[in-house]
Motif scaffolding. Structure first.
Motif, PDB file in Angstrom:
ATOM      1  N   ARG A  93      64.280  29.407  43.265  1.00 16.93           N
ATOM      2  CA  ARG A  93      63.852  29.245  41.704  1.00 16.93           C
ATOM      3  C   ARG A  93      62.231  28.631  41.545  1.00 16.93           C
ATOM      4  NH1 ARG A  93      66.824  27.997  37.915  1.00 16.93           N
ATOM      5  NH2 ARG A  93      65.162  26.800  36.756  1.00 16.93           N
ATOM      6  N   ASN A  94      61.873  27.780  42.688  1.00 13.91           N
ATOM      7  CA  ASN A  94      60.733  27.254  42.506  1.00 13.91           C
ATOM      8  C   ASN A  94      59.655  27.955  43.156  1.00 13.91           C
ATOM      9  OD1 ASN A  94      61.332  24.913  40.977  1.00 13.91           O
ATOM     10  ND2 ASN A  94      61.998  23.883  42.816  1.00 13.91           N
ATOM     11  N   TYR A  95      59.739  29.077  43.915  1.00 15.54           N
ATOM     12  CA  TYR A  95      58.996  29.919  44.833  1.00 15.54           C
ATOM     13  C   TYR A  95      58.892  31.158  43.833  1.00 15.54           C
ATOM     14  CZ  TYR A  95      57.669  33.273  47.968  1.00 15.54           C
ATOM     15  OH  TYR A  95      56.991  34.552  48.783  1.00 15.54           O
ATOM     16  N   TYR A  96      59.618  32.240  43.951  1.00 18.15           N
ATOM     17  CA  TYR A  96      59.858  33.159  43.181  1.00 18.15           C
ATOM     18  C   TYR A  96      61.354  33.797  43.292  1.00 18.15           C
ATOM     19  CZ  TYR A  96      59.007  38.128  42.030  1.00 18.15           C
ATOM     20  OH  TYR A  96      59.195  39.454  41.358  1.00 18.15           O
ATOM     21  N   LEU A  97      61.702  34.063  41.999  1.00 19.14           N
ATOM     22  CA  LEU A  97      63.240  34.750  42.106  1.00 19.14           C
ATOM     23  C   LEU A  97      63.010  36.159  41.558  1.00 19.14           C
ATOM     24  CD1 LEU A  97      66.108  34.375  42.314  1.00 19.14           C
ATOM     25  CD2 LEU A  97      65.909  33.239  39.962  1.00 19.14           C
ATOM     26  N   PRO A  98      63.324  37.130  42.303  1.00 15.12           N
ATOM     27  CA  PRO A  98      63.039  38.737  41.941  1.00 15.12           C
ATOM     28  C   PRO A  98      64.194  38.566  40.701  1.00 15.12           C
ATOM     29  CG  PRO A  98      63.860  38.731  44.167  1.00 15.12           C
ATOM     30  CD  PRO A  98      63.852  37.230  43.760  1.00 15.12           C
ATOM     31  N   ALA A  99      63.762  39.724  39.833  1.00  9.39           N
ATOM     32  CA  ALA A  99      64.624  39.814  38.529  1.00  9.39           C
ATOM     33  C   ALA A  99      65.785  40.636  39.130  1.00  9.39           C
ATOM     34  CB  ALA A  99      63.882  40.530  37.655  1.00  9.39           C
ATOM     35  N   ASP A 100      65.909  41.275  40.082  1.00  8.53           N
ATOM     36  CA  ASP A 100      66.847  42.287  40.689  1.00  8.53           C
ATOM     37  C   ASP A 100      68.094  41.466  40.895  1.00  8.53           C
ATOM     38  OD1 ASP A 100      63.901  42.782  41.905  1.00  8.53           O
ATOM     39  OD2 ASP A 100      65.092  44.768  41.412  1.00  8.53           O
ATOM     40  N   MET A 101      67.736  40.235  41.507  1.00 12.46           N
ATOM     41  CA  MET A 101      69.080  39.324  41.907  1.00 12.46           C
ATOM     42  C   MET A 101      68.924  38.150  41.110  1.00 12.46           C
ATOM     43  SD  MET A 101      70.514  41.365  43.922  1.00 12.46           S
ATOM     44  CE  MET A 101      71.881  40.526  44.958  1.00 12.46           C
ATOM     45  N   SER A 102      68.491  38.061  39.984  1.00 11.13           N
ATOM     46  CA  SER A 102      68.360  36.943  39.048  1.00 11.13           C
ATOM     47  C   SER A 102      69.810  36.619  38.364  1.00 11.13           C
ATOM     48  CB  SER A 102      67.534  37.046  37.894  1.00 11.13           C
ATOM     49  OG  SER A 102      67.599  37.983  37.156  1.00 11.13           O
ATOM     50  N   PRO A 103      69.912  35.485  37.718  1.00 10.51           N
ATOM     51  CA  PRO A 103      71.004  35.181  36.857  1.00 10.51           C
ATOM     52  C   PRO A 103      71.244  36.195  35.787  1.00 10.51           C
ATOM     53  CG  PRO A 103      70.030  33.146  37.287  1.00 10.51           C
ATOM     54  CD  PRO A 103      69.067  34.085  37.943  1.00 10.51           C
ATOM     55  N   ALA A 104      69.956  36.893  35.403  1.00 13.74           N
ATOM     56  CA  ALA A 104      69.979  37.804  34.362  1.00 13.74           C
ATOM     57  C   ALA A 104      70.540  38.894  34.858  1.00 13.74           C
ATOM     58  CB  ALA A 104      68.630  38.219  33.743  1.00 13.74           C
ATOM     59  N   ALA A 105      70.444  39.376  36.100  1.00 12.66           N
ATOM     60  CA  ALA A 105      70.855  40.566  36.687  1.00 12.66           C
ATOM     61  C   ALA A 105      72.475  40.382  37.011  1.00 12.66           C
ATOM     62  CB  ALA A 105      70.160  40.989  37.982  1.00 12.66           C
ATOM     63  N   VAL A 106      72.868  39.411  37.318  1.00 13.57           N
ATOM     64  CA  VAL A 106      74.164  38.984  37.383  1.00 13.57           C
ATOM     65  C   VAL A 106      74.856  38.872  36.181  1.00 13.57           C
ATOM     66  CG1 VAL A 106      76.039  37.506  38.439  1.00 13.57           C
ATOM     67  CG2 VAL A 106      73.776  37.840  39.662  1.00 13.57           C
ATOM     68  N   ASP A 107      74.272  38.451  35.088  1.00  8.76           N
ATOM     69  CA  ASP A 107      74.990  38.422  33.841  1.00  8.76           C
ATOM     70  C   ASP A 107      74.983  39.709  33.168  1.00  8.76           C
ATOM     71  OD1 ASP A 107      75.953  36.590  31.713  1.00  8.76           O
ATOM     72  OD2 ASP A 107      74.168  37.440  30.516  1.00  8.76           O
ATOM     73  N   MET A 108      74.133  40.552  33.435  1.00  8.16           N
ATOM     74  CA  MET A 108      74.406  42.003  32.778  1.00  8.16           C
ATOM     75  C   MET A 108      75.379  42.862  33.740  1.00  8.16           C
ATOM     76  SD  MET A 108      70.427  42.830  32.364  1.00  8.16           S
ATOM     77  CE  MET A 108      70.279  44.432  31.520  1.00  8.16           C
ATOM     78  N   TYR A 109      75.465  42.488  35.091  1.00  6.91           N
ATOM     79  CA  TYR A 109      76.467  43.125  35.719  1.00  6.91           C
ATOM     80  C   TYR A 109      77.801  42.500  35.250  1.00  6.91           C
ATOM     81  CZ  TYR A 109      79.392  43.787  39.872  1.00  6.91           C
ATOM     82  OH  TYR A 109      80.839  44.239  40.789  1.00  6.91           O
ATOM     83  N   ARG A 110      77.943  41.451  34.909  1.00 11.31           N
ATOM     84  CA  ARG A 110      79.206  41.051  34.306  1.00 11.31           C
ATOM     85  C   ARG A 110      79.586  41.577  33.076  1.00 11.31           C
ATOM     86  NH1 ARG A 110      80.406  37.408  30.650  1.00 11.31           N
ATOM     87  NH2 ARG A 110      78.118  36.877  30.112  1.00 11.31           N
ATOM     88  N   ILE A 111      78.456  41.763  31.979  1.00 13.20           N
ATOM     89  CA  ILE A 111      78.447  42.205  30.710  1.00 13.20           C
ATOM     90  C   ILE A 111      78.888  43.591  30.859  1.00 13.20           C
ATOM     91  CG2 ILE A 111      77.537  42.889  28.528  1.00 13.20           C
ATOM     92  CD1 ILE A 111      75.841  40.276  28.927  1.00 13.20           C
ATOM     93  N   PHE A 112      78.056  44.395  31.570  1.00  6.40           N
ATOM     94  CA  PHE A 112      78.265  45.926  31.615  1.00  6.40           C
ATOM     95  C   PHE A 112      79.131  46.728  32.559  1.00  6.40           C
ATOM     96  CE2 PHE A 112      74.077  45.152  29.509  1.00  6.40           C
ATOM     97  CZ  PHE A 112      74.528  45.736  27.938  1.00  6.40           C
ATOM     98  N   GLY A 113      79.314  45.779  33.768  1.00  6.14           N
ATOM     99  CA  GLY A 113      80.251  46.348  34.530  1.00  6.14           C
ATOM    100  C   GLY A 113      79.490  47.187  35.730  1.00  6.14           C
ATOM    101  N   LEU A 114      78.194  47.347  35.642  1.00  9.84           N
ATOM    102  CA  LEU A 114      77.320  47.830  36.804  1.00  9.84           C
ATOM    103  C   LEU A 114      76.131  47.104  37.087  1.00  9.84           C
ATOM    104  CD1 LEU A 114      77.652  51.872  35.689  1.00  9.84           C
ATOM    105  CD2 LEU A 114      79.184  50.655  37.557  1.00  9.84           C
ATOM    106  N   LEU A 115      75.700  47.104  38.339  1.00 12.71           N
ATOM    107  CA  LEU A 115      74.498  46.275  38.546  1.00 12.71           C
ATOM    108  C   LEU A 115      73.302  46.903  37.950  1.00 12.71           C
ATOM    109  CD1 LEU A 115      73.559  43.481  40.145  1.00 12.71           C
ATOM    110  CD2 LEU A 115      72.765  44.952  41.948  1.00 12.71           C
TER     111      LEU A 115
END
Lengths: 452, 452
Positions: free
Chosen positions: A235-257
């Motif tokens: 998190r202090n360096y570089y967190l790619p959006a692909d495996m970010s909390p946002a991506a995981v949250d969307m996977y949880r909401i929508f059922g697909l990564l």
């Protein structure tokens, strides 16, 4: 060998052009081709032309290179046109962003910050696509257009509906995104099969196979056991959006990564302010935050400076500075597949026909496809989950339809609707004031005239 | 004469029930029918039963009236079921509105205040529709359901998709709206032909004929010459949404006049606060403002009180208090058309089939239709303007799909999405906090259990 004519529009995107040259030099079946570089920036055009010639020489590859500041010269009899032009460059986006910030729009114009790669209603880009394809209809009506600059989704829909030109939209997002996923889960790349259809910048992993087996359980395990630590480390360096909390949250909401830009765009509530963005995309707030985006623009400048330095130093070895390895771009391999039947699987943007259920057949989708001398054969055929259709795909399609309708009718009211549909808009007055100030900009004079 | 069995669910909506009784008494071809009133409120049920019997007596009309507090009794062998039930009445909506106001939602729950006639995700209503139609499948599988209580759009879609029951959604909005238009333009009603298809509460005047000629020019003239004055005259009294500045603004944006609730719902930016509402709907802020809505609830109460007074006074003449004139409700005329082939043109909500282009065939639309012994023949077939489809119809359809998907899956995440899609939501935290407080309400216990 056949003399294939390739025209690169916006060749002054020097790093990208050199990627293509490198890929060409590594594709012997395309040696002998003619490559025309076109750009209105003569200095950058000359640099690219110079570097390309030296690169081919050093590689002992045989190509005919041409250059032109006038589009029609490069287009004449082209077999392939690669369009990478961004009208006005990033500068006009930044200028409009600043104005929108003054009107209370955090991170400026565009419905979701990170899905926004050009100007309001994409006017300048859509105008450019229109002019380019009209000219192609005259100079090279049978050429394939490999559309690379954004907005790929709006652009490809406009071109397939309004012109006779065969267009394939290309984006490196899918490959980059899959790369991050594969690296993070520590998988052997050659054993992975990923299928992710959708719209450009909105694709969903419908298939994830590792060594022939469903690999979603590996992802679930990573989320359960390793994600927190990975996020802490990165998190202090570089967190790619692909495996970010946002991506995981969307996977949880929508059922697909969600793959690549899909997570970067994400849900509106990930983007309301820097603090919120940090929760979802790491401590820099993600690729499009006020922290990272200026660094990215600086990085592009530095890349270009390096390249110009090599171009200006005739004694430097170009291949030493840019070692010959295949780039992530699909363009040259696709040309090779179409011309020489060196077939392969690619991620392309083409009309849906009957690929994704409930999406109209004429709407351009992003889909895996087999490309060969026979053409493009899309491989995905099926449904996406209802939640994804209702919550993401159809709303995105509606935005595209509104952008195109505004552009095609030149109706200023529809441009205003685009701003009113923006979650950040708080009142009609605010939207009207922003539109007024955007249209007043000197470089938007033709836009002002277009939208009555 | 055939003994037609009509069952009225939620008959305690006393004014509405009396409207139906009045219409029945004025329709001789339906004399001899059996009318079963059903309501869980015994006091109101008795009052309605008493008034109906007296009304028929005074009119010398011959009907068999029954009453039941248990639904299954009324449904047995019914030919027609009229559902007007609002679970929990207006009370539970007001209680939830208050909570939502505390969470920063002006005028409470619901995506657009005036399009919202029940609870969050319409849970209680959809649950009621499900239970009612399941019971109909057992007790009267061939009966027509005339669905009257809201949400008609979501409800009719749920019923047509999930059950075998034949449903017609009915709303008085079209007739009321046309009435306002006709009166305002001072037209002779019998010379007017209006066609306004769409979805319930979102209908658009595709045809406006007066004496056989296109009458839109008359509307344009009124807007140009008389609207300002009309608004000035009416703004301190009562300005119907149908001819409000909001309606005219929507006509300007979309190219067709919105009819009835369409303008009342309108665009989100008409509803941000009372001051803004006043600009668009007159100095009271429109039907659903904090000024008018409590008066409307009070008016309903007074109407009911009057009715109860007559019911409790056996010596009063019912027909004197409620003179026998046809009501605006279409129900009895539709039953007469279906049973006795007394055919007519009505505004109904039925599956689209191929009525409105680009709307899926199974989605329920509101459309003019010819009703006869043969059944319902929708009369509209064609396109709506692209701006209306993209800017209004498809977004509304998506909301319906999300409401139904949330209800059918019982997925709490989707209920949260509904709140997140609300323009007034400013953050994920705010949406979550609202959902939590709504689910905690005692009358929402079954809802809490339904949405996991």
């Amino acid at each position: 060998m056949r003399d294939v004519k390739i025209c690169i529009i916006g060749a002054g995107s020097a790093v990208f052009s050199l990627d293509l040259v490198r890929d060409l030099c590594l594709t012997k079946s395309l040696w002998g081709s003619t490559v025309s570089f076109m750009d209105i920036d003569e200095q950058r055009l000359n640099a690219v032309y110079n570097l390309a010639k030296r690169y081919a020489n050093e590689m002992k590859a045989n190509f005919r290179f041409k250059k032109a500041t006038k589009r029609e010269e490069g287009l004449q009899d082209a077999d392939f046109v690669i369009d990478t032009a961004l009208v006005g460059g990033h500068k006009i986006q930044e200028e409009q962003r600043e104005i929108a910030e003054k009107h209370g729009y955090y991170r400026g114009i565009g419905d979701v910050v990170s899905d926004y790669y050009s100007d309001l209603g994409s006017y300048h880009q859509l105008k450019f696509f229109t002019d380019l394809t009209r000219e192609m209809e005259e100079k090279c009506p049978d050429a394939w257009l490999l559309q690379t600059s954004n907005p790929v989704f709006e652009g490809c829909n406009l071109i397939t509906r309004e012109t006779k030109i065969k267009v394939i939209g290309l984006c490196d997002g899918f490959d980059l995104g899959c790369g991050v996923l594969i690296d993070t889960l520590k998988l052997a790349k050659e054993e992975v099969l990923i299928e992710a259809p959708g719209f450009n910048h909105m694709i969903w992993m419908t298939k994830f196979h590792y060594k022939g087996e469903n690999a979603y359980p590996l992802l679930d395990e990573w989320i359960a056991k390793s994600a927190e630590e990975y996020w802490k480390e990165n998190r202090n360096y570089y967190l790619p959006a692909d495996m970010s909390p946002a991506a995981v949250d969307m996977y949880r909401i929508f059922g697909l990564l969600p793959i690549a830009d899909t997570a970067r765009v994400g849900n509106w509530w990930y983007h309301t302010d820097l603090e919120t963005k940090k929760n979802w995309y790491g401590s820099t707030g993600g690729d499009d935050s006020e922290v990272v985006w200026p660094l990215y623009l600086k990085f592009l400048e530095n890349q270009l400076d390096n390249l110009m330095e090599v171009a200006n130093n005739p004694s430097a070895s170009v291949t030493e500075n840019f070692p010959p390895a295949k780039s992530i771009q699909q363009h040259i391999s696709i040309i090779d597949a179409l011309v020489n039947d060196n077939r392969g699987r690619f991620q392309v943007n083409v009309p849906n026909k009957n690929g994704i259920s409930e999406i109209p057949s004429d709407v351009v989708i992003e889909t895996p496809a087999l490309v060969s001398k026979k053409g493009i054969e899309p491989l995905f055929k099926g449904k996406l989950p209802k939640g994804i259709m209702v919550g993401a795909m159809i709303p995105r399609m509606l935005r595209m339809e509104l952008v195109l309708e505004a552009f095609l009718t030149g109706d200023r009211e529809l441009l205003l609707q685009l701003i009113l549909n923006d979650r950040r808009t708080k009142s009609l007055e605010q939207a009207k004031a922003l539109l007024k100030d955007i249209l007043k900009l000197p470089f938007n004079r033709s836009m002002m005239e277009h939208y009555k």
